[in-house]
Design a protein around this motif. Structure first.
Motif, PDB file in Angstrom:
ATOM      1  N   THR A 119       3.976 -10.061  -8.266  1.00  0.00           N
ATOM      2  CA  THR A 119       3.976  -9.537  -6.901  1.00  0.00           C
ATOM      3  C   THR A 119       4.619  -8.161  -6.928  1.00  0.00           C
ATOM      4  O   THR A 119       5.774  -8.012  -7.341  1.00  0.00           O
ATOM      5  CB  THR A 119       4.741 -10.452  -5.930  1.00  0.00           C
ATOM      6  N   VAL A 121       5.718  -4.901  -4.700  1.00  0.00           N
ATOM      7  CA  VAL A 121       6.053  -4.570  -3.315  1.00  0.00           C
ATOM      8  C   VAL A 121       6.440  -3.099  -3.211  1.00  0.00           C
ATOM      9  O   VAL A 121       7.445  -2.680  -3.789  1.00  0.00           O
ATOM     10  CB  VAL A 121       7.225  -5.446  -2.809  1.00  0.00           C
ATOM     11  N   LEU A 141      -0.343 -10.240  -6.402  1.00  0.00           N
ATOM     12  CA  LEU A 141      -0.233  -9.991  -4.966  1.00  0.00           C
ATOM     13  C   LEU A 141       0.413  -8.632  -4.767  1.00  0.00           C
ATOM     14  O   LEU A 141       1.427  -8.316  -5.397  1.00  0.00           O
ATOM     15  CB  LEU A 141       0.622 -11.071  -4.301  1.00  0.00           C
ATOM     16  N   VAL A 143       2.122  -6.301  -1.854  1.00  0.00           N
ATOM     17  CA  VAL A 143       2.684  -6.339  -0.502  1.00  0.00           C
ATOM     18  C   VAL A 143       3.166  -4.939  -0.168  1.00  0.00           C
ATOM     19  O   VAL A 143       3.881  -4.308  -0.959  1.00  0.00           O
ATOM     20  CB  VAL A 143       3.859  -7.343  -0.402  1.00  0.00           C
ATOM     21  N   TRP A 144       2.764  -4.439   1.018  1.00  0.00           N
ATOM     22  CA  TRP A 144       3.100  -3.048   1.357  1.00  0.00           C
ATOM     23  C   TRP A 144       3.440  -2.892   2.824  1.00  0.00           C
ATOM     24  O   TRP A 144       2.848  -3.550   3.687  1.00  0.00           O
ATOM     25  CB  TRP A 144       1.916  -2.136   1.052  1.00  0.00           C
ATOM     26  N   TYR A 169      -1.399  -7.820   0.965  1.00  0.00           N
ATOM     27  CA  TYR A 169      -0.848  -8.202   2.267  1.00  0.00           C
ATOM     28  C   TYR A 169      -0.104  -6.996   2.823  1.00  0.00           C
ATOM     29  O   TYR A 169       0.762  -6.427   2.137  1.00  0.00           O
ATOM     30  CB  TYR A 169       0.098  -9.400   2.154  1.00  0.00           C
ATOM     31  N   PHE A 171       2.214  -5.150   5.888  1.00  0.00           N
ATOM     32  CA  PHE A 171       3.048  -5.151   7.085  1.00  0.00           C
ATOM     33  C   PHE A 171       2.758  -3.843   7.822  1.00  0.00           C
ATOM     34  O   PHE A 171       3.223  -2.774   7.405  1.00  0.00           O
ATOM     35  CB  PHE A 171       4.529  -5.245   6.710  1.00  0.00           C
ATOM     36  N   CYS A 178       9.786  -3.349   3.739  1.00  0.00           N
ATOM     37  CA  CYS A 178       9.070  -4.328   4.567  1.00  0.00           C
ATOM     38  C   CYS A 178       9.495  -5.749   4.260  1.00  0.00           C
ATOM     39  O   CYS A 178       9.533  -6.607   5.142  1.00  0.00           O
ATOM     40  CB  CYS A 178       7.561  -4.176   4.384  1.00  0.00           C
ATOM     41  N   TYR A 179       9.836  -6.020   3.019  1.00  0.00           N
ATOM     42  CA  TYR A 179      10.185  -7.384   2.613  1.00  0.00           C
ATOM     43  C   TYR A 179      11.516  -7.836   3.220  1.00  0.00           C
ATOM     44  O   TYR A 179      11.695  -9.017   3.503  1.00  0.00           O
ATOM     45  CB  TYR A 179      10.207  -7.512   1.088  1.00  0.00           C
ATOM     46  N   PHE A 186       7.823 -12.615   4.769  1.00  0.00           N
ATOM     47  CA  PHE A 186       7.656 -12.291   3.349  1.00  0.00           C
ATOM     48  C   PHE A 186       7.833 -13.551   2.496  1.00  0.00           C
ATOM     49  O   PHE A 186       7.043 -13.799   1.569  1.00  0.00           O
ATOM     50  CB  PHE A 186       8.659 -11.216   2.940  1.00  0.00           C
ATOM     51  N   VAL A 189       4.693 -15.651   2.825  1.00  0.00           N
ATOM     52  CA  VAL A 189       3.574 -15.040   2.099  1.00  0.00           C
ATOM     53  C   VAL A 189       3.711 -15.323   0.603  1.00  0.00           C
ATOM     54  O   VAL A 189       2.745 -15.701  -0.069  1.00  0.00           O
ATOM     55  CB  VAL A 189       3.507 -13.517   2.386  1.00  0.00           C
ATOM     56  N   LEU A 190       4.937 -15.147   0.076  1.00  0.00           N
ATOM     57  CA  LEU A 190       5.166 -15.417  -1.342  1.00  0.00           C
ATOM     58  C   LEU A 190       4.920 -16.887  -1.671  1.00  0.00           C
ATOM     59  O   LEU A 190       4.195 -17.199  -2.627  1.00  0.00           O
ATOM     60  CB  LEU A 190       6.614 -15.078  -1.730  1.00  0.00           C
TER      61      LEU A 190
END
Length: 196
Positions: A119, A121, A141, A143-144, A169, A171, A178-179, A186, A189-190
């Motif tokens: 993941t 981020v 994954l 995540v941003w 994913y 935000f 964001c996390y 978050f 999602v994880l």
């Protein structure tokens, strides 16, 4: 929840980590931290405990020179390799935000056999790896935070376009952290991604 602080010697450097969650599971999540943070930020945000409550074993590793970990002459992704090898860890889910996103990408390129998933981020310096991203063969994954002004959203698109089978994913209203801004979401999602 019991949180254990431990040290391991990596080539003469004391490396600190926190451990929580179930000891009887092979479902392990490794959380790295951003440049302004330490392992404790994963705990303080509630993310580490959220994941532990979902049945995962969670390790929050402090990279060399951060928190209570000593400096190391090794590249940070090699410290992670030595750490996982020394603890004889089964393949794990690796989560890396910001500067540890770049470390995670390098680790995945070198040691994908040690990963269950990756993941990334809001990673910095994604453009440096564009030509090699297709070689990442692990479930990924991205995540941003779309409002990120440190690691631009174009990096998220670059990762999505170049890492085979990756998921993204976003935000929409968050930036570089964001996390932490959306810690509960978050965590969900994880957890969902790890169990897919």
């Amino acid at each position: 929840m019991l949180i254990k602080g431990e040290y391991v010697d990596i080539k003469g450097s004391k490396i600190h980590y926190l451990e929580l969650g179930r000891d009887d599971t092979q479902d392990l999540v490794m959380l790295l931290h951003g440049k302004r943070y330490t392992a404790y930020d994963w705990v303080n945000s509630g993310i580490a405990e959220n994941l532990a409550n979902k049945g995962f074993k969670v390790i929050c590793l402090e990279l060399p020179g951060y928190g209570a970990s000593e400096e190391s002459e090794l590249e940070k992704e090699e410290v992670l390799f030595e750490f996982a090898s020394k603890l004889n860890l089964a393949p794990f889910h690796l989560v890396g935000p910001s500067f540890s996103g770049e470390i995670s990408l390098r680790f995945a390129l070198k040691h994908s056999n040690m990963l269950k998933s990756l993941t990334v981020v809001d990673s910095i310096n994604v453009d440096l790896y564009k030509e090699r991203l297709k070689d990442i063969k692990v479930k990924t994954l991205i995540v941003w935070g779309k409002q990120d002004n440190i690691a631009p959203y174009e990096f998220a698109e670059m990762l999505k376009e170049n890492i085979p089978g990756s998921s993204l994913y976003v935000f929409e209203d968050s930036g570089h952290t964001c996390y932490f801004d959306n810690a509960k979401k978050f965590s969900k999602v994880l957890g969902d991604f790890f169990r897919e």
